[in-house]
Write a protein that holds these residues in place. Structure first.
Motif, PDB file in Angstrom:
ATOM      1  N   GLN A  82       0.842  -1.201   0.000  1.00 17.60           N
ATOM      2  CA  GLN A  82       0.000   0.000   0.000  1.00 17.60           C
ATOM      3  C   GLN A  82       0.869   1.240   0.000  1.00 17.60           C
ATOM      4  O   GLN A  82       2.061   1.180   0.304  1.00 17.60           O
ATOM      5  N   VAL A  83       0.237   2.380  -0.313  1.00 13.52           N
ATOM      6  CA  VAL A  83       0.967   3.643  -0.220  1.00 13.52           C
ATOM      7  C   VAL A  83       1.100   4.020   1.248  1.00 13.52           C
ATOM      8  O   VAL A  83       0.318   3.588   2.093  1.00 13.52           O
ATOM      9  N   THR A  84       2.119   4.823   1.556  1.00 12.70           N
ATOM     10  CA  THR A  84       2.260   5.340   2.921  1.00 12.70           C
ATOM     11  C   THR A  84       1.231   6.452   3.133  1.00 12.70           C
ATOM     12  O   THR A  84       0.590   6.912   2.189  1.00 12.70           O
ATOM     13  N   LYS A  89       5.647   7.021  -1.081  1.00 14.38           N
ATOM     14  CA  LYS A  89       6.240   5.719  -1.433  1.00 14.38           C
ATOM     15  C   LYS A  89       5.273   4.616  -0.988  1.00 14.38           C
ATOM     16  O   LYS A  89       4.203   4.896  -0.465  1.00 14.38           O
ATOM     17  N   THR A  90       5.706   3.371  -1.179  1.00 15.29           N
ATOM     18  CA  THR A  90       4.870   2.243  -0.753  1.00 15.29           C
ATOM     19  C   THR A  90       5.490   1.562   0.456  1.00 15.29           C
ATOM     20  O   THR A  90       6.663   1.768   0.772  1.00 15.29           O
ATOM     21  N   GLN A  91       4.681   0.763   1.118  1.00 16.30           N
ATOM     22  CA  GLN A  91       5.169  -0.094   2.202  1.00 16.30           C
ATOM     23  C   GLN A  91       4.394  -1.403   2.126  1.00 16.30           C
ATOM     24  O   GLN A  91       3.362  -1.493   1.477  1.00 16.30           O
ATOM     25  N   GLY A  92       4.928  -2.417   2.815  1.00 15.37           N
ATOM     26  CA  GLY A  92       4.223  -3.692   2.842  1.00 15.37           C
ATOM     27  C   GLY A  92       4.681  -4.658   1.765  1.00 15.37           C
ATOM     28  O   GLY A  92       5.665  -4.422   1.054  1.00 15.37           O
ATOM     29  N   SER A  93       3.915  -5.738   1.628  1.00 16.69           N
ATOM     30  CA  SER A  93       4.337  -6.855   0.783  1.00 16.69           C
ATOM     31  C   SER A  93       3.110  -7.511   0.155  1.00 16.69           C
ATOM     32  O   SER A  93       1.995  -7.385   0.652  1.00 16.69           O
ATOM     33  N   GLU A  94       3.347  -8.235  -0.952  1.00 13.31           N
ATOM     34  CA  GLU A  94       2.256  -9.050  -1.520  1.00 13.31           C
ATOM     35  C   GLU A  94       2.004 -10.290  -0.657  1.00 13.31           C
ATOM     36  O   GLU A  94       0.912 -10.847  -0.679  1.00 13.31           O
ATOM     37  N   ASP A  95       3.031 -10.696   0.095  1.00 15.47           N
ATOM     38  CA  ASP A  95       2.889 -11.829   1.021  1.00 15.47           C
ATOM     39  C   ASP A  95       2.374 -11.263   2.343  1.00 15.47           C
ATOM     40  O   ASP A  95       3.142 -10.896   3.229  1.00 15.47           O
ATOM     41  N   CYS A  96       1.041 -11.165   2.481  1.00 16.53           N
ATOM     42  CA  CYS A  96       0.494 -10.393   3.597  1.00 16.53           C
ATOM     43  C   CYS A  96      -0.749 -11.001   4.241  1.00 16.53           C
ATOM     44  O   CYS A  96      -1.323 -10.399   5.148  1.00 16.53           O
ATOM     45  N   LEU A  97      -1.193 -12.161   3.780  1.00 18.70           N
ATOM     46  CA  LEU A  97      -2.469 -12.687   4.289  1.00 18.70           C
ATOM     47  C   LEU A  97      -2.248 -13.481   5.576  1.00 18.70           C
ATOM     48  O   LEU A  97      -2.183 -14.717   5.591  1.00 18.70           O
TER      49      LEU A  97
END
Length: 527
Positions: A82-84, A89-97
């Motif tokens: 997601q965006v900050t 910029k972005t933060q986080g990951s697609e591996d998030c569930l």
């Protein structure tokens, strides 16, 4: 004396609270951490348990393949990409569930406890199950609520922004991926929570803002039949004007333009989008806040990413789906100043006479400002919630309905005296922050937090916020087809806190008068 101390230590150790230790789930074994909450009371906390596999881009979540050995569930996992907050910029990951579980324990291991699954807010654009650390602990840390209410709290991640809610409005890119993630998490809880001491037949889902609208969508989806039992919406429902995308293709074309995927052929455009970098796609979904604040517009232009009627998870307009929610007990309400934050964004013209009739010839500035905040609160939150409660009560088959207005004075410094409860200010009390961090709160805040935890967890146990293990200050009467009581929630709850027909004149205005006025349709962005 030394012998007495040693003996006392041995007794204390042998009489301490129970611990779950290693728990067997469908994916493998997990081990959390035990947190002491008082004499003979602990909360077992499991952080970062996967409830689904790493999701494919714009695909429904898939079952997790499992793991060998013992998963040490002691650390929160990444939020979904997601965006900050400042959108630089972005933060986080697609591996998030992943999800987190908080289980209260006494001297004996807990069993058959009610379960409360929390869906976070954040405009379907931001947020995480462990969002906004306050003095070291996540805002959604479930320890206090679990321990004081004797329920299991579960907090879950779901995809947001471009990767969670982009849609072409048809089968090529149907949307609602974030809603499918929530559904997968609730389903995982139903299948696995018994091993943690929970009752899979007594699950309550609750959420705030976009999470509250998500709760509403989960109730209305045909896929939720028998999945949970009760639901709580705090400041948002599926009927909120910001909760549904009406022209998803326009937004998809805007995102495509930003990542260099604009094509006149829609199939080629979507193929290009699917091959695009996830970080670039996420940044392309950021909101033009400055542009929107400087030009006349409405808040719905800011909240672009939201669910869609996909003919599947949401098969029809939400107002036509309340027959699907007939079996769920439902508690919903708003904060008295939910719309204040958005009052600078919207510009209203001419049609506000209903609100300004009491102004007189020279109204004070504070009166004008409060009136604008009231307009926003009614339009974006209060009126849609009242309509949702009415539709739920009308369609109910034995399930209960409850309405509230939260109006505790704001704790945000520097705000004028007339400002009551801002958007999201209810959360600190529901999650017991005045107990967890007592130095930054007063006794009145602890009183309020105790009341809210009692009502919320009683509701999770019995379907009635007044009945359960926790004492409440006054009985909270049910909202029915013909009687519309609501509870005003603050630190001084008395019998006079129960009133009827919340802002009914304004509800009538928005549902009858305003909705019948001719509207000027904005041209949708196409080329």
């Amino acid at each position: 004396m030394l012998v007495l101390v040693v003996l006392f230590g041995v007794w204390l150790n042998s009489a301490s609270a129970a611990k779950l230790g290693v728990v067997q789930t469908e994916g493998g074994q997990v081990e959390g951490k035990s947190h002491r909450m008082g004499l003979f009371r602990t909360v077992d906390v499991f952080k970062g348990i996967p409830f689904a596999d790493v999701p494919g881009k714009w695909e429904k979540p898939k079952p997790h393949p499992g793991w060998s050995g013992i998963l040490k569930a002691i650390k929160y996992r990444d939020r979904c990409l997601q965006v900050t907050l400042l959108q630089t910029k972005t933060q986080g990951s697609e591996d998030c569930l992943y999800l987190n579980i908080f289980v209260p324990q006494g001297r004996k291991l807990s069993s058959n406890l009610p379960v409360m699954v929390y869906l976070f807010g954040g405009a379907f654009l931001l947020g995480a199950s462990n969002d906004v650390a306050i003095l070291g602990d996540s805002l959604y840390d479930g320890k206090e609520m679990a321990e004081r209410g004797n329920v299991i709290i579960v907090t879950v991640n779901y995809r947001v922004g471009t990767l969670g809610f982009l849609s072409s409005g048809d089968a090529r890119l149907p949307g609602n991926y974030g809603l499918w993630d929530q559904h997968a998490a609730i389903s995982w809880v139903r299948r696995n929570i018994e091993a943690f001491g929970g009752n899979p037949d007594n699950i309550t889902i609750f959420g705030q803002s976009a999470g509250a609208a998500s709760v509403s969508f989960q109730m209305l989806s045909p896929y939720s039949k028998g999945l949970f039992r009760r639901a709580i919406s705090q400041c948002g429902v599926a009927l909120s004007p910001w909760a549904l995308q009406n022209n998803p293709m326009a937004l998809t074309k805007k995102v495509a333009r930003r990542v260099g995927c604009w094509r006149t052929n829609i199939d080629l455009m979507i193929t290009c989008l699917k091959m695009s970098d996830p970080v670039g796609l996420t940044m392309a979904g950021k909101i033009d806040v400055l542009v929107s604040l400087l030009s006349p517009g409405v808040v719905m232009d800011l909240l672009e990413f939201s669910p869609v009627v996909d003919g599947d998870f949401i098969p029809d307009e939400p107002s036509k789906l309340f027959h699907n929610a007939a079996q769920f007990d439902y508690l919903a309400g708003v904060n008295s100043m939910d719309g204040h934050f958005f009052a600078g964004v919207d510009e209203h013209h001419g049609w506000t006479f209903t609100y300004t009739s009491h102004w007189g010839s020279a109204p004070e500035q504070a009166v004008v400002k409060k009136t604008v905040a009231d307009i926003e609160t009614d339009f974006l939150f209060l009126v849609p919630t009242q309509i949702a409660l009415q539709l739920h009560a009308n369609n109910s088959s034995g399930a209960h309905t409850y309405s509230y207005l939260f109006n505790m004075k704001t704790r945000i410094p520097g705000f004028p005296h007339w400002v009551e409860a801002e958007h999201a200010e209810d959360l600190q009390y529901v999650f017991g922050k005045p107990f967890a961090t007592p130095l930054v709160y007063f006794p009145r805040h602890r009183d309020l937090s105790g009341y809210m935890i009692a009502y919320w967890t009683n509701f999770a146990k019995t379907g009635d916020p007044s009945k359960g293990d926790s004492r409440v200050p006054v009985p909270w009467p049910a909202f029915t087809k013909y009687h519309h009581p609501y509870l005003t929630i603050n630190h001084k709850i008395t019998k006079s806190s129960v009133s009827y027909d919340l802002r009914s004149d304004y509800v009538t205005y928005w549902t009858k008068t305003y909705s019948s006025l001719p509207t000027i349709k904005r041209e949708e962005e196409e080329e």
